[in-house]
Design a protein around this motif. Structure first.
Motif, PDB file in Angstrom:
ATOM      1  N   VAL A 214       0.683  -1.223  -0.137  1.00  0.00           N
ATOM      2  CA  VAL A 214      -0.265  -0.086  -0.012  1.00  0.00           C
ATOM      3  C   VAL A 214       0.886   0.930  -0.404  1.00  0.00           C
ATOM      4  O   VAL A 214       0.964   1.896  -0.442  1.00  0.00           O
ATOM      5  CB  VAL A 214      -0.283   0.160   1.197  1.00  0.00           C
ATOM      6  CG1 VAL A 214      -1.624   1.359   0.730  1.00  0.00           C
ATOM      7  CG2 VAL A 214      -1.738  -1.047   1.135  1.00  0.00           C
ATOM      8  N   ASP A 215       1.544   1.494   0.888  1.00  0.00           N
ATOM      9  CA  ASP A 215       2.372   2.403   0.615  1.00  0.00           C
ATOM     10  C   ASP A 215       3.483   2.659  -0.803  1.00  0.00           C
ATOM     11  O   ASP A 215       3.618   3.947  -0.893  1.00  0.00           O
ATOM     12  CB  ASP A 215       3.377   2.267   2.477  1.00  0.00           C
ATOM     13  CG  ASP A 215       3.019   3.009   3.412  1.00  0.00           C
ATOM     14  OD1 ASP A 215       1.314   2.763   3.358  1.00  0.00           O
ATOM     15  OD2 ASP A 215       3.603   1.999   5.171  1.00  0.00           O
ATOM     16  N   GLU A 216       3.967   1.324  -0.866  1.00  0.00           N
ATOM     17  CA  GLU A 216       4.935   1.931  -1.871  1.00  0.00           C
ATOM     18  C   GLU A 216       4.378   1.798  -3.125  1.00  0.00           C
ATOM     19  O   GLU A 216       5.111   2.194  -4.169  1.00  0.00           O
ATOM     20  CB  GLU A 216       5.853   0.427  -1.602  1.00  0.00           C
ATOM     21  CG  GLU A 216       6.832   0.854  -0.419  1.00  0.00           C
ATOM     22  CD  GLU A 216       8.176  -0.407  -0.617  1.00  0.00           C
ATOM     23  OE1 GLU A 216       8.219  -1.342  -1.537  1.00  0.00           O
ATOM     24  OE2 GLU A 216       8.570  -0.749   0.383  1.00  0.00           O
ATOM     25  N   TYR A 217       3.370   1.966  -3.470  1.00  0.00           N
ATOM     26  CA  TYR A 217       2.844   0.865  -4.828  1.00  0.00           C
ATOM     27  C   TYR A 217       1.246   1.990  -4.582  1.00  0.00           C
ATOM     28  O   TYR A 217       0.764   2.971  -5.544  1.00  0.00           O
ATOM     29  CB  TYR A 217       2.658  -0.142  -4.880  1.00  0.00           C
ATOM     30  CG  TYR A 217       4.221  -1.004  -4.926  1.00  0.00           C
ATOM     31  CD1 TYR A 217       5.120  -0.746  -6.132  1.00  0.00           C
ATOM     32  CD2 TYR A 217       4.208  -1.868  -4.454  1.00  0.00           C
ATOM     33  CE1 TYR A 217       5.961  -0.597  -6.310  1.00  0.00           C
ATOM     34  CE2 TYR A 217       6.008  -2.168  -4.173  1.00  0.00           C
ATOM     35  CZ  TYR A 217       7.053  -1.990  -5.583  1.00  0.00           C
ATOM     36  OH  TYR A 217       7.897  -2.299  -5.369  1.00  0.00           O
ATOM     37  N   LEU A 218       0.164   1.074  -3.647  1.00  0.00           N
ATOM     38  CA  LEU A 218      -1.124   1.824  -4.085  1.00  0.00           C
ATOM     39  C   LEU A 218      -1.688   3.225  -4.394  1.00  0.00           C
ATOM     40  O   LEU A 218      -2.377   3.329  -4.828  1.00  0.00           O
ATOM     41  CB  LEU A 218      -2.010   0.422  -2.881  1.00  0.00           C
ATOM     42  CG  LEU A 218      -3.370   0.366  -3.113  1.00  0.00           C
ATOM     43  CD1 LEU A 218      -3.681  -0.355  -4.922  1.00  0.00           C
ATOM     44  CD2 LEU A 218      -4.680  -0.272  -2.310  1.00  0.00           C
ATOM     45  N   ILE A 219      -1.560   3.581  -3.380  1.00  0.00           N
ATOM     46  CA  ILE A 219      -0.637   5.293  -2.797  1.00  0.00           C
ATOM     47  C   ILE A 219      -1.042   6.241  -3.881  1.00  0.00           C
ATOM     48  O   ILE A 219      -1.992   6.455  -4.483  1.00  0.00           O
ATOM     49  CB  ILE A 219      -0.782   6.050  -1.211  1.00  0.00           C
ATOM     50  CG1 ILE A 219      -1.644   5.297  -0.508  1.00  0.00           C
ATOM     51  CG2 ILE A 219      -1.060   7.299  -1.114  1.00  0.00           C
ATOM     52  CD1 ILE A 219      -0.451   5.003   0.947  1.00  0.00           C
ATOM     53  N   GLU A 220      -0.041   5.646  -4.319  1.00  0.00           N
ATOM     54  CA  GLU A 220       0.769   6.395  -5.322  1.00  0.00           C
ATOM     55  C   GLU A 220      -0.098   6.151  -6.490  1.00  0.00           C
ATOM     56  O   GLU A 220      -0.598   7.426  -7.139  1.00  0.00           O
ATOM     57  CB  GLU A 220       2.547   6.922  -5.554  1.00  0.00           C
ATOM     58  CG  GLU A 220       2.503   7.114  -6.824  1.00  0.00           C
ATOM     59  CD  GLU A 220       4.275   7.098  -7.051  1.00  0.00           C
ATOM     60  OE1 GLU A 220       4.929   8.534  -7.636  1.00  0.00           O
ATOM     61  OE2 GLU A 220       4.956   7.237  -5.672  1.00  0.00           O
ATOM     62  N   SER A 221      -0.743   4.816  -7.033  1.00  0.00           N
ATOM     63  CA  SER A 221      -0.924   4.436  -8.371  1.00  0.00           C
ATOM     64  C   SER A 221      -2.397   3.992  -8.426  1.00  0.00           C
ATOM     65  O   SER A 221      -2.891   4.636  -9.747  1.00  0.00           O
ATOM     66  CB  SER A 221       0.234   3.223  -8.607  1.00  0.00           C
ATOM     67  OG  SER A 221       1.390   3.175  -8.691  1.00  0.00           O
ATOM     68  N   VAL A 222      -2.849   4.635  -7.327  1.00  0.00           N
ATOM     69  CA  VAL A 222      -3.872   3.772  -7.304  1.00  0.00           C
ATOM     70  C   VAL A 222      -5.524   4.862  -6.677  1.00  0.00           C
ATOM     71  O   VAL A 222      -5.978   5.518  -7.025  1.00  0.00           O
ATOM     72  CB  VAL A 222      -4.728   2.255  -7.401  1.00  0.00           C
ATOM     73  CG1 VAL A 222      -5.897   2.391  -7.493  1.00  0.00           C
ATOM     74  CG2 VAL A 222      -4.277   1.656  -8.371  1.00  0.00           C
ATOM     75  N   LEU A 223      -4.617   5.268  -5.552  1.00  0.00           N
ATOM     76  CA  LEU A 223      -5.776   5.901  -4.162  1.00  0.00           C
ATOM     77  C   LEU A 223      -5.626   7.129  -4.792  1.00  0.00           C
ATOM     78  O   LEU A 223      -6.752   8.065  -4.897  1.00  0.00           O
ATOM     79  CB  LEU A 223      -5.429   5.271  -3.012  1.00  0.00           C
ATOM     80  CG  LEU A 223      -4.996   4.102  -2.691  1.00  0.00           C
ATOM     81  CD1 LEU A 223      -4.853   4.054  -1.068  1.00  0.00           C
ATOM     82  CD2 LEU A 223      -6.506   3.348  -2.713  1.00  0.00           C
ATOM     83  N   GLN A 224      -4.280   7.776  -4.808  1.00  0.00           N
ATOM     84  CA  GLN A 224      -4.479   9.191  -4.757  1.00  0.00           C
ATOM     85  C   GLN A 224      -4.992   9.588  -7.072  1.00  0.00           C
ATOM     86  O   GLN A 224      -5.686  10.643  -6.744  1.00  0.00           O
ATOM     87  CB  GLN A 224      -2.864   9.676  -5.032  1.00  0.00           C
ATOM     88  CG  GLN A 224      -2.352   9.804  -3.522  1.00  0.00           C
ATOM     89  CD  GLN A 224      -1.009   9.788  -3.079  1.00  0.00           C
ATOM     90  OE1 GLN A 224      -0.498   9.918  -4.094  1.00  0.00           O
ATOM     91  NE2 GLN A 224      -0.687  10.237  -1.979  1.00  0.00           N
ATOM     92  N   PRO A 225      -4.516   9.036  -7.417  1.00  0.00           N
ATOM     93  CA  PRO A 225      -5.339   9.548  -8.443  1.00  0.00           C
ATOM     94  C   PRO A 225      -6.494   8.813  -8.342  1.00  0.00           C
ATOM     95  O   PRO A 225      -7.707   9.888  -9.061  1.00  0.00           O
ATOM     96  CB  PRO A 225      -4.513   8.105  -9.900  1.00  0.00           C
ATOM     97  CG  PRO A 225      -3.902   8.081  -8.993  1.00  0.00           C
ATOM     98  CD  PRO A 225      -3.492   7.643  -7.343  1.00  0.00           C
TER      99      PRO A 225
END
Length: 233
Positions: A214-225
């Motif tokens: 979540v911290d390294e991938y999901l937040i930046e690539s999915v949740l924030q967009p």
């Protein structure tokens, strides 16, 4: 947290009630106990505040969940407590493990077409993009998913998926209600535990993998967009 077993769990009145009594001793605010379906029991807190704990058992599965937890660590503490009880209260040995999984869910409240939001924020596979531009080609479902291994033997796997709650009727009429657009990240290990492993230690490994993904991938690539796309609407 979901623990699936190879053998059926004890279903006698005494076994079921004793297990849930032990859970309630650790979390006294869990006061609502009920039988949802055959061999499916749930103990949970009141839901009035929008955040609550719950635990459950099915014929071959033990579940534990926290909705809107105070922190990730507080949710993990509950799951550890449940897994600490399971071998003794429900006779689930490390050999009986079919799979152990940790799932994190993220909900975005949005009154509109969830499929459009997902298409704009996450995109469509290049080979399918032209279909979205067909005459009258309104996208009725766009719920991408990816599953990949986290070890050489493919015993530890991760799945990322989406759940849109927009249907064809809403798209046809243009009448949308405010529903939850959901993102799920699940890390699961398969097969029995080794003699040196415990359910708690294996849960700690899986929950740590979840946090890192979540911290390294999901937040930046999915949740924030997704958050940005929804805010612009």
């Amino acid at each position: 947290m979901n623990l699936s077993t190879e053998m059926s769990l004890p279903q006698t009145r005494e076994s079921v009630l004793h297990y849930f009594e032990q859970v309630r001793r650790r979390y006294p605010s869990m006061v609502n106990f009920y039988n949802r379906e055959a061999n499916e029991f749930v103990l949970e807190e009141e839901k009035d505040n929008g955040t609550y704990r719950w635990v459950g058992t099915e014929s071959k599965r033990v579940n534990s969940g926290v909705v809107n937890p105070e922190s990730y660590d507080s949710a993990c503490e509950q799951h550890r407590a449940v897994l600490d009880l399971v071998p003794y209260e429900l006779s689930v040995s490390p050999l009986d493990c079919e799979s152990l999984s940790v799932m994190l869910g993220f909900d975005f409240a949005y009154k509109g077409n969830h499929n459009e939001i997902l298409t704009e924020a996450i995109g469509i596979a290049p080979g399918l993009e032209k279909f979205a531009n067909l005459p009258y080609g309104k996208v009725l479902s766009n719920e991408p998913a990816i599953q990949f291994s986290l070890d050489e033997e493919c015993r530890t796997q991760c799945r990322i998926g989406f759940e849109s709650r927009t249907n064809a009727y809403q798209i046809r009429t243009g009448e949308f209600s405010e529903d939850q657009l959901s993102v799920y990240l699940t890390v699961r290990r398969y097969d029995s535990l080794a003699p040196t492993e415990t359910y708690v230690s294996e849960f700690d490994r899986l929950s740590s993998l979840c946090r890192d993904l979540v911290d390294e991938y999901l937040i930046e690539s999915v949740l924030q967009p997704l958050q940005k796309t929804i805010s612009l609407r």
